[in-house]
Design a protein around this motif. Structure first.
Motif, PDB file in Angstrom:
ATOM      1  N   TYR A 359      54.004  34.350  64.428  1.00 40.36           N
ATOM      2  CA  TYR A 359      54.703  34.710  63.464  1.00 40.36           C
ATOM      3  C   TYR A 359      55.426  36.246  64.039  1.00 40.36           C
ATOM      4  N   ASP A 362      58.293  35.080  66.433  1.00 46.90           N
ATOM      5  CA  ASP A 362      59.223  34.434  65.679  1.00 46.90           C
ATOM      6  C   ASP A 362      60.148  35.554  64.921  1.00 46.90           C
ATOM      7  N   ASN A 363      59.326  36.734  64.517  1.00 46.70           N
ATOM      8  CA  ASN A 363      60.105  37.367  63.530  1.00 46.70           C
ATOM      9  C   ASN A 363      60.571  38.505  64.040  1.00 46.70           C
ATOM     10  N   GLU A 364      60.625  38.838  65.415  1.00 42.18           N
ATOM     11  CA  GLU A 364      60.837  39.705  66.250  1.00 42.18           C
ATOM     12  C   GLU A 364      60.239  41.161  65.904  1.00 42.18           C
ATOM     13  N   ILE A 365      58.795  40.840  66.017  1.00 38.36           N
ATOM     14  CA  ILE A 365      58.092  42.441  65.636  1.00 38.36           C
ATOM     15  C   ILE A 365      57.373  42.906  66.884  1.00 38.36           C
ATOM     16  N   LYS A 387      57.995  45.061  57.338  1.00 37.70           N
ATOM     17  CA  LYS A 387      57.653  43.776  58.177  1.00 37.70           C
ATOM     18  C   LYS A 387      56.144  43.765  58.332  1.00 37.70           C
ATOM     19  N   LYS A 390      54.572  42.658  55.034  1.00 33.18           N
ATOM     20  CA  LYS A 390      54.862  41.368  54.709  1.00 33.18           C
ATOM     21  C   LYS A 390      53.828  40.591  55.534  1.00 33.18           C
ATOM     22  N   LEU A 391      53.553  40.864  57.017  1.00 32.81           N
ATOM     23  CA  LEU A 391      52.616  40.052  57.644  1.00 32.81           C
ATOM     24  C   LEU A 391      51.105  40.118  57.072  1.00 32.81           C
TER      25      LEU A 391
END
Length: 409
Positions: A359, A362-365, A387, A390-391
């Motif tokens: 995750y 994929d979410n560019e964190i 962000k 949300k994680l």
């Protein structure tokens, strides 16, 4: 004769009495009148105390003080919220000047009590409510007259700073450092306000309201404490050649502001990294004056009593700012839009570890992975903190099982 009504004879109240006794002749010469503590509000008149005090001056009845027309100034150092607020309000309504060290009351009722004092042509001063013995509120009020204040930052809570100092310097886990802090009297038996950032948030609310000339409520300040930091975080932070501090930050630009209380990872070159133990440091930036920094003890009997008595001198010598600071009403809060880089550690279960790693990729964190064992720890790219929130929500991570700190390195 300057007659004082003192509300409270605990740690700070005792310090006030002691300093007044020791400096009595000098202070009376300075303000050109005699000084007398006429009455002191206490819970128990017969309680054994650290100082000798005339029991005739002690009372358990607030109205013996508020209704006494001979008392000129009320000094409130009780602590708590509801009763002190009522006493301060009643004292102002009775035409008395008021000094308080009570950050809870000031944070909740700043505008109301300031306006009441103005309407009654009386003083309401509260230097000791922020930073203990550090003179910060008076200089800030003076500088807003000739500066647009752009930023306030500070280590505003000595307890949390002491805990983090011990964790870094002695490789302690959080509970060990907290228990040491409690044993030495820095932390209360219930340390919630300190370690969860609420105490810092109150102080930042006071400072930012004065600085930005607009009402900045506690609810406008995002707040995240240090209660979930653990030894692995300390190890990871030290591996970056950094340290961690609980900072209050408020920044204004183009009628928008960001305000937060959160752990911040700073480099060893940062002046905040040099502030150890229970000390505080507050800085603010003005467009004309540049950055000013104020360092000192953030609490304690004599530093706090010193700040209270500085207010007393200002009232008697008429050297305090009477300006009404609420001039703006157009500042917009942009906390949700703020972007930063963060360190995050998550205690993971085996069945979710791969999913969380996928995750954050994929979410560019993620920017760098630091640890991939019993927990995963990583630094982020420049992102909104939403962000990370949300994680946490998606994977239903309990607050005890993760730690987040903003990076300033």
């Amino acid at each position: 004769m300057l007659n004082i009504g003192l509300l409270g004879l605990g740690t700070v109240g005792t310090g006030i009495v002691q300093i007044l006794e020791e400096r009595k002749k000098y202070l009376e010469k300075l303000i050109k009148q005699e000084i007398s503590i006429s009455k002191i509000l206490v819970k128990d008149i017969d309680k054994k105390r650290d100082i000798e005090i005339d029991k005739e001056k002690l009372t358990t009845d607030i109205y013996e003080i508020i209704e006494d027309d001979n008392i000129d100034i009320i000094i409130e150092v009780l602590g708590g919220l509801d009763n002190p607020y009522y006493y301060i309000k009643e004292a102002l309504n009775k035409g008395k000047d008021v000094i308080t060290a009570n950050k809870a009351v000031v944070a909740k009722h700043l505008e109301e009590l300031t306006n009441l004092a103005k309407a009654k042509n009386k003083s309401f001063l509260y230097e000791a409510s922020v930073g203990g013995g550090i003179p910060i509120i008076k200089p800030l009020k003076e500088q807003v007259n000739i500066n647009q204040i752009q930023e306030i930052r500070g280590i505003l809570n000595g307890t949390s700073n002491y805990i983090l100092t011990k964790m870094i310097s002695e490789n302690l886990d959080f509970q060990e450092a907290l228990e040491t802090s409690q044993r030495l009297g820095y932390a209360e038996a219930n340390p919630t306000d300190d370690i969860e950032g609420y105490d810092t948030r109150r102080k930042l609310r006071i400072l930012s309201t004065i600085a930005f000339k607009d009402k900045i409520d506690e609810e406008d300040i995002s707040c995240y404490g240090i209660n979930s930091i653990n030894f692995s975080d300390i190890k990871n932070i030290k591996s970056m050649s950094c340290t961690v501090k609980l900072l209050g930050t408020a920044i204004v630009n183009d009628n928008k502001y960001y305000a937060s209380v959160e752990p911040v990872i700073v480099s060893q070159n940062s002046y905040f990294s040099k502030v150890d133990d229970a000390n505080n440091l507050v800085s603010f930036i003005g467009d004309n004056v540049g950055e000013l920094r104020f360092f000192g003890e953030g609490a304690g009997r004599f530093p706090t009593a010193n700040a209270v008595l500085s207010d007393l001198i200002d009232i008697t010598s008429n050297t305090y700012q009477r300006n009404c600071f609420l001039e703006n009403s157009e500042l917009d809060n942009i906390n949700e839009l703020y972007r930063g880089k963060y360190y995050m550690r998550i205690n993971v279960k085996e069945d979710t570890k791969d999913k969380i790693e996928k995750y954050i990729v994929d979410n560019e964190i993620i920017e760098d992975m630091i640890e991939k064992k019993d927990s995963i720890a990583f630094t982020t790219k420049l992102i909104s903190k939403k962000k990370l929130e949300k994680l946490i929500d998606i994977f239903m991570i309990d607050s005890k099982n993760y730690f987040v700190a903003r990076l300033e390195v």
